[in-house]
Design an enzyme around this catalytic site. Structure first.
Site, PDB file in Angstrom:
ATOM      1  N   ARG A 148     -12.812 -30.449  84.261  1.00 16.27           N
ATOM      2  CA  ARG A 148     -13.323 -30.388  83.199  1.00 16.27           C
ATOM      3  C   ARG A 148     -13.492 -32.244  83.167  1.00 16.27           C
ATOM      4  O   ARG A 148     -14.164 -32.864  81.874  1.00 16.27           O
ATOM      5  CB  ARG A 148     -12.914 -30.589  81.982  1.00 16.27           C
ATOM      6  CG  ARG A 148     -13.266 -28.932  81.679  1.00 16.27           C
ATOM      7  CD  ARG A 148     -12.006 -28.151  80.543  1.00 16.27           C
ATOM      8  NE  ARG A 148     -12.518 -26.407  80.441  1.00 16.27           N
ATOM      9  CZ  ARG A 148     -11.934 -26.176  80.597  1.00 16.27           C
ATOM     10  NH1 ARG A 148     -10.596 -26.080  81.204  1.00 16.27           N
ATOM     11  NH2 ARG A 148     -11.763 -24.620  81.066  1.00 16.27           N
ATOM     12  N   VAL A 149     -12.954 -32.254  83.921  1.00 14.85           N
ATOM     13  CA  VAL A 149     -13.065 -34.380  83.752  1.00 14.85           C
ATOM     14  C   VAL A 149     -13.166 -35.151  84.970  1.00 14.85           C
ATOM     15  O   VAL A 149     -13.450 -35.845  85.479  1.00 14.85           O
ATOM     16  CB  VAL A 149     -11.381 -35.058  83.920  1.00 14.85           C
ATOM     17  CG1 VAL A 149     -11.241 -34.310  82.191  1.00 14.85           C
ATOM     18  CG2 VAL A 149     -10.516 -34.074  84.826  1.00 14.85           C
TER      19      VAL A 149
END
Lengths: 521, 74
Positions: free
Chosen positions: A376-377
């Site tokens: 996600r990051v």
């Protein structure tokens, strides 16, 4: 008599160094303080848990001493008694034994010389190399860094594994879960990532929870063979250690990691695995008679993992700029990611690498299910060159998967479908990689470049691995400048694109043994 | 009623005991229940246990402290 005494003293002084054995000086330093301490008595002991009376002012999580020899951790504070888990050997505890407070909260001694060592949950060396000097004590339980001390993930953590670095990039300070059934290569990914940090200036901590001692010894041997022990610390709480030690091991590893974080260093920590950690905690909780919830885990099992993983962070410049990247491992049963612990950890982490037994058995190693895995990051931290080549790769693979199922039914395919399938097979092919064979960023870019630009379309399917090995060798021998340029600039411009394409074409012409034989017209 | 256990190596005289009780009542400001124990292992001095708090003024404890501190210095 007095003369005799002095002569004896002087001869003693000449023989033994003064600082070693000047008893009078030592005795001068001894202070007798009347101790006023809170004590208790063992009223019951069973399964590693002591119930003690007294100890009126004991703190939660405090270390207590049992009959002056053994240590325990006060976990349950009740109206008339205290629940204590014994750390280490619990033989010889008697009812009526004195339990004294120490006033200390769990902490371990660390220093720079801890690197390359194997320690247990209490920070004691386990590798037979003796004690290491201690310069600082780090608490096992600590509040995670606050919002203002953090910054977002911006530096990549290169695992050296193409499938991960290209599709599921991990950034320094990220928490990425590795999840899958037993023997699908979860540990291998963790070990591969550690081995690849040899030139990345990252300190690694490997926490083995509930593993066989033989497996830990093997891991240590692997690190030794790859020179990874020069920057790695192993924390081991093996299957034969008490549940309390297995429960503490991840926090011990984290305490070591935070010691290096304080120095502004980047740290990679691998928890192998948190399923066993949760089980150890469940054991303790049930023995302490705490109410149980789903799957008999206690109510705070989510907090158990969230407070652990929340301490992974990337600090801003004012706070030293270090980072802790956490790669927790979770073992699922029969691919069930909706069990209690897997769902908990999935929701805590910033993405997961999902490994599948079917892929593993089909020979796809690493057996990463690219469709179900996410980061996600990490993409914010991905190197631009990899982003440039990997963008098309995701698309190729998505199209490939869609057609693959469909193509099984019919052999009669139109030209375009066939082309997409061929491309997909080759892109998939370059994602195969030995776990102990990490590639540098530039090498990954050049390999993936070849696959997505269609320069592998003429290579025989079964030859892809050999093609890749010989191609990387060729680049190092004849086009080192290209690799250096990619490493330095971290992106591909038109000029580099062209040169790379030419290099691959030349290589393909040089190696007809890898190619599909052209049909004779 | 506060329970106080006094441990000594030899028996304590009535006079000493009375003084002890008086001091403790004054300090804790409540009636106390005194229990006497003799234990030759403490060698000398006195150990007073009030509730779960222990004030250890015995020779045995001092020797223990001496051992710990000497080992620490080595």
């Amino acid at each position: 008599m007095p003369t005799k005494k002095t002569t004896a003293k002087t001869t003693k002084k000449t023989k033994i160094p003064q600082q070693m054995f000047d008893l009078t000086a030592l005795l001068d330093k001894v202070e007798f303080v009347p101790t006023a301490e809170s004590v208790g008595e063992v009223i019951a002991y069973a399964d590693g848990v002591v119930r003690a009376s007294g100890l009126d002012d004991v703190q939660a999580g405090e270390i207590v001493e049992i009959s002056g020899k053994k240590f325990g951790l006060a976990l349950n504070l009740e109206e008339n008694s205290v629940g204590i888990v014994v750390m280490g050997d619990s033989m010889g505890i008697k009812v009526g034994d004195l339990v004294t407070r120490t006033g200390r909260i769990l902490s371990i001694g660390v220093s720079d010389s801890i690197i390359g060592r194997v320690i247990n949950s209490l920070g004691q060396p386990q590798d037979g190399k003796g004690f290491f000097p201690i310069t600082q004590y780090m608490p096992l339980e600590k509040i995670a860094p606050g919002v203002m001390a953090r910054q977002s993930v911006s530096v990549p953590l290169q695992t050296g594994i193409k499938a991960i670095d290209a599709m599921i990039p991990i950034g320094r300070g990220q928490r990425e879960l590795i999840i899958g059934d037993r023997s699908t290569g979860k540990t291998a990914i963790g070990l591969g990532a550690i081995i690849n940090q040899h030139d990345q200036d990252v300190i690694c901590v490997y926490v083995a929870i509930g593993q066989k001692r033989a497996a830990v010894a093997q891991t240590m041997k692997i690190f030794e063979d790859h020179g990874a022990l020069d920057y790695t610390i192993i924390v081991s709480a093996s299957a034969s250690d008490s549940a309390a030690e297995q429960f503490l091991a991840p926090y011990t590893g984290l305490a070591v990691a935070e010691y290096f974080l304080e120095q502004g260093k980047d740290v990679l920590i691998i928890y192998d695995d948190l399923s066993k950690h949760a089980q150890a905690y469940r054991e303790i909780s049930l023995l302490l008679r705490r109410p149980s919830g789903r799957e008999a885990y206690p109510g705070d099992v989510f907090y158990l993992h969230s407070r652990l993983l929340e301490r992974a962070c990337r600090l801003n410049k004012e706070h030293g700029g270090g980072s802790i990247t956490a790669l927790p491992i979770i073992e699922t049963q029969a691919n069930d990611v909706s069990a209690y612990i897997p769902t908990n950890v999935i929701s805590i982490t910033d993405g997961q690498i999902y490994l599948e037994a079917d892929l593993f058995n089909a020979g796809m190693k690493p057996a990463i299910n690219v469709g179900l895995s996410v980061s996600r990051v990490g993409s914010a931290a991905q190197v631009k060159a990899i982003k440039q080549v990997a963008g098309t790769m995701k698309l190729d693979l998505a199209q490939f998967r869609e057609l693959q199922a469909f193509a099984q039914f019919s052999s009669d395919l139109d030209e375009r479908t066939k082309k997409t399938l061929d491309r997909g097979i080759r892109v998939n092919g370059v994602l195969r990689q030995g776990w102990d064979d990490p590639l540098s960023m530039a090498e990954q870019v050049t390999v993936i470049f070849a696959a997505v630009k269609g320069l592998l379309d003429t290579v025989r399917e079964e030859m892809i691995q050999k093609w890749e090995a010989s191609y990387v060798e060729y680049l190092h021998a004849s086009h080192q400048t290209l690799l250096d340029k990619i490493t330095a600039e971290q992106k591909l411009d038109d000029d580099l694109n062209k040169k790379l394409q030419e290099a691959i074409e030349v290589f393909n012409n040089l190696h007809p043994e890898f190619m599909i034989e052209k049909e004779v017209k | 009623m506060l329970k106080v256990i006094i441990t000594t190596a030899t028996t304590v005289s009535e006079k000493e005991l009375g003084a002890f009780k008086k001091a403790l009542v004054k300090k804790y400001d409540q009636p106390i229940e005194l229990e006497l124990k003799t234990d030759p292992q403490v060698i000398g001095g006195v150990k007073v246990m009030v509730g779960s708090d222990v004030v250890d003024l015995t020779i045995a404890n001092q020797l223990e402290q001496l051992k710990k501190q000497l080992l620490k210095q080595l």
